[in-house]
Design an enzyme around this catalytic site. Structure first.
Site, PDB file in Angstrom:
ATOM      1  N   GLU A  48       0.805  -1.225   0.000  1.00  0.00           N
ATOM      2  CA  GLU A  48       0.000   0.000   0.000  1.00  0.00           C
ATOM      3  C   GLU A  48       0.842   1.281   0.000  1.00  0.00           C
ATOM      4  O   GLU A  48       0.379   2.339   0.424  1.00  0.00           O
ATOM      5  CB  GLU A  48      -0.973  -0.003   1.194  1.00  0.00           C
ATOM      6  CG  GLU A  48      -1.932  -1.198   1.154  1.00  0.00           C
ATOM      7  CD  GLU A  48      -2.873  -1.249   2.339  1.00  0.00           C
ATOM      8  OE1 GLU A  48      -3.669  -0.311   2.494  1.00  0.00           O
ATOM      9  OE2 GLU A  48      -2.810  -2.225   3.109  1.00  0.00           O
ATOM     10  N   THR A  53       0.423   2.003  -8.306  1.00  0.00           N
ATOM     11  CA  THR A  53       0.046   3.259  -8.958  1.00  0.00           C
ATOM     12  C   THR A  53       1.191   3.774  -9.813  1.00  0.00           C
ATOM     13  O   THR A  53       0.992   4.266 -10.933  1.00  0.00           O
ATOM     14  CB  THR A  53      -0.331   4.316  -7.903  1.00  0.00           C
ATOM     15  OG1 THR A  53      -1.374   3.801  -7.069  1.00  0.00           O
ATOM     16  CG2 THR A  53      -0.799   5.606  -8.556  1.00  0.00           C
ATOM     17  N   ARG A 192      -7.503   0.353  -6.632  1.00  0.00           N
ATOM     18  CA  ARG A 192      -6.533  -0.478  -5.911  1.00  0.00           C
ATOM     19  C   ARG A 192      -6.922  -1.942  -5.981  1.00  0.00           C
ATOM     20  O   ARG A 192      -8.057  -2.323  -5.723  1.00  0.00           O
ATOM     21  CB  ARG A 192      -6.444  -0.028  -4.452  1.00  0.00           C
ATOM     22  CG  ARG A 192      -5.693  -1.012  -3.598  1.00  0.00           C
ATOM     23  CD  ARG A 192      -5.132  -0.470  -2.333  1.00  0.00           C
ATOM     24  NE  ARG A 192      -4.531  -1.538  -1.544  1.00  0.00           N
ATOM     25  CZ  ARG A 192      -3.362  -2.086  -1.792  1.00  0.00           C
ATOM     26  NH1 ARG A 192      -2.651  -1.689  -2.828  1.00  0.00           N
ATOM     27  NH2 ARG A 192      -2.892  -3.048  -1.032  1.00  0.00           N
ATOM     28  N   ASP A 214       7.885  -5.510 -10.433  1.00  0.00           N
ATOM     29  CA  ASP A 214       7.106  -5.091  -9.263  1.00  0.00           C
ATOM     30  C   ASP A 214       6.723  -6.327  -8.464  1.00  0.00           C
ATOM     31  O   ASP A 214       6.140  -7.269  -9.003  1.00  0.00           O
ATOM     32  CB  ASP A 214       5.861  -4.333  -9.740  1.00  0.00           C
ATOM     33  CG  ASP A 214       4.940  -3.942  -8.596  1.00  0.00           C
ATOM     34  OD1 ASP A 214       5.422  -3.835  -7.451  1.00  0.00           O
ATOM     35  OD2 ASP A 214       3.735  -3.753  -8.845  1.00  0.00           O
ATOM     36  N   GLN A 218       3.497  -6.870   0.852  1.00  0.00           N
ATOM     37  CA  GLN A 218       3.092  -7.411   2.146  1.00  0.00           C
ATOM     38  C   GLN A 218       4.155  -8.385   2.656  1.00  0.00           C
ATOM     39  O   GLN A 218       4.916  -8.964   1.883  1.00  0.00           O
ATOM     40  CB  GLN A 218       1.737  -8.126   2.034  1.00  0.00           C
ATOM     41  CG  GLN A 218       0.553  -7.202   1.927  1.00  0.00           C
ATOM     42  CD  GLN A 218       0.390  -6.587   0.550  1.00  0.00           C
ATOM     43  OE1 GLN A 218       0.987  -7.066  -0.409  1.00  0.00           O
ATOM     44  NE2 GLN A 218      -0.407  -5.537   0.444  1.00  0.00           N
TER      45      GLN A 218
END
Length: 367
Positions: A48, A53, A192, A214, A218
Site C-alpha cells: 500500500e 500506482t 486499488r 514489481d 506485504q
C-alpha cells in the site's frame, strides 16, 4: 633482383591510435548489444505504498497504455469493489451512538451497505440503489469524520483498513454508477487491487529498453524478493510518507513507517546492491501534507521528531532513511505523489537524463 617495396615502420603513436580505434570498434559492438538488452529495475517497498500506482503511471506515460475506452472499462469492476467495500468497512466501524441517530433514509442505506453477503464479492455491479446509498451516507458529516480519523479507529484489536483513495470514489459515486461510465486516468490511478506475486513491465525510456519488476509488498510476499536480486541495474524503493501514524494490515502492533525503514535498511545492506543506485520515493506527499495540516503530529509516533511544518516533516523522514543507507552517494530521494502524472513524468525525465546515461557511461568508460 626486383625492387622490394618497403613500408616505413609505424611509429609508436600510430600503433597506439590503431589499438584505440580497434578497442572502440569492439566496444561499439558491445554497446550495441548492451543498448538492446533490457535493463532490470526492481520496484520494492511495503504494501500500500503506491508501487502499483507508479507502475500504472509508467504504463500510461511510456507504454501508451490506457488510451482506449476498452482498456479503461476493464477497471470498472475493481473501482466498483473499491467504492462498495470501503463504505462497507467504514459503516461497520461506526459506534452505536452515531447509528442510532440516523434518519430513516440513512438507516435504510446503512442496512443495505452493511450486509456482508453482497458487498465483498468480485465483479459486483455498482447499481443505482447501491450508489444512492453510498451518496446518502457520504453526505453525513459524522460518517466523513469517521473516515478522516480512520487510522485511529479499531474494530476489536485491529485498526480498520480503508484505502486512502476511497474518498475519491465516494465523491464521484454518481459518475461511476452511470451506465455509460468510462473511467478517467485519474480513476484508474486511484483504483486499488492487492499485488501478489511478481509483475513485469517492459518499456522504452529515452531509447533504453527497461524491465520494471514489481513485487507484492506485504510481509508474506517479501520472501519472493530474494529470487530477483541477480543482474539488477537499479532499485526503486517506494514508501508512503503519509503512513507515519498507521499500523500494518498484517500486524496491528507495528507502525508502517517503522517497518518501512527497517525493510529499507535490509535492502541497502544486501551484498548484490552494494554499488547499485537506489531511488527512494517518499510517496503520498499530498496525504502527508493533509495530515500535518489537520494537526496529526508525527511526534506522537516518533518521539525524537521536533519539526512543526510539512517541509520539516519531509526532511525528518528523509534523514531517517538516509541514516540506514549503506552508500549515501548512491541514494537518491524524491518526494512524490504517484497519482500526479505531472510529478511522476518530471521525476522520470530526470531519471532518463541522469541515471540511464550514467548507467551506460559506467559500462563503457573512456578517458
Amino acid at each position: 633482383m626486383g625492387n622490394i617495396c618497403l613500408h616505413p615502420p609505424e611509429d609508436e603513436n600510430e600503433l597506439k591510435q590503431k589499438e584505440i580505434a580497434k578497442k572502440i570498434d569492439q566496444d561499439l559492438i558491445a554497446y550495441s548489444k548492451e543498448f538492446k538488452k533490457e535493463h532490470k529495475l526492481l520496484l520494492l517497498g511495503p504494501g500500500e505504498s503506491g508501487k502499483s500506482t507508479l507502475v500504472k503511471q509508467l504504463r500510461y506515460i511510456y507504454a501508451n497504455c490506457y488510451q482506449t475506452d476498452q482498456e479503461r472499462i476493464a477497471f470498472v469492476p475493481i473501482i466498483a469493489l473499491n467504492a462498495i467495500s470501503s463504505m462497507h468497512i467504514l459503516l461497520n466501524s461506526l459506534p452505536k451512538s452515531i447509528v442510532d441517530n440516523f434518519n430513516d433514509k440513512e438507516m435504510d442505506s446503512y442496512t443495505l451497505l452493511t450486509e456482508d453477503s453482497e458487498f465483498l464479492r468480485p465483479n459486483i455491479k455498482l447499481t443505482k440503489e447501491i450508489s444512492e446509498a453510498i451518496k446518502i451516507m457520504w453526505q453525513n458529516d459524522l460518517v466523513k469524520q469517521q473516515f478522516e480519523r480512520r487510522h485511529e479507529v479499531s474494530i476489536g484489536v485491529e485498526a480498520i483498513q480503508i484505502a486512502d483513495s476511497a474518498k475519491h470514489f465516494f465523491t464521484h459515486v454518481d459518475r461511476i454508477a452511470n451506465d455509460n461510465y468510462v473511467p478517467t486516468i485519474e480513476d484508474l490511478l486511484y483504483s486499488r487491487l492487492k499485488t501478489t506475486g511478481v509483475s513485469q513491465v517492459s518499456l522504452s525510456m529515452g531509447g533504453y529498453p527497461l524491465l520494471f519488476v514489481d513485487v507484492g509488498g506485504q510481509r508474506s510476499e517479501r520472501r519472493k524478493w530474494v529470487n530477483l536480486f541477480e543482474e539488477v541495474n537499479a532499485i526503486f524503493f517506494v514508501v508512503a510518507l503519509s503512513e507515519f501514524d498507521q499500523k500494518l494490515r498484517e500486524d496491528p502492533h507495528t507502525n508502517r513507517m517503522t517497518e518501512a525503514i527497517d525493510v529499507f535498511a535490509e535492502i541497502c545492506h544486501i551484498s548484490e546492491f552494494k554499488n547499485k543506485d537506489i531511488i527512494l520515493f517518499l510517496n503520498k506527499s499530498d496525504l502527508f501534507e493533509e495530515k500535518i495540516q489537520n494537526g496529526i503530529d508525527p511526534r506522537k509516533y516518533f518521539p525524537d521528531y521536533s519539526g512543526k511544518g510539512i517541509k520539516e516533516g519531509e526532511e525528518y523522514f528523509k534523514r531517517r532513511f538516509q541514516a540506514v543507507s549503506r552508500n549515501k552517494d548512491k541514494l537518491h530521494v524524491h518526494i512524490t505523489t504517484a497519482t500526479n502524472t505531472g510529478n511522476i513524468r518530471m521525476i522520470f525525465e530526470d531519471f532518463e537524463t541522469i541515471f540511464l546515461k550514467k548507467m551506460f557511461a559506467d559500462a563503457f568508460p573512456y578517458d
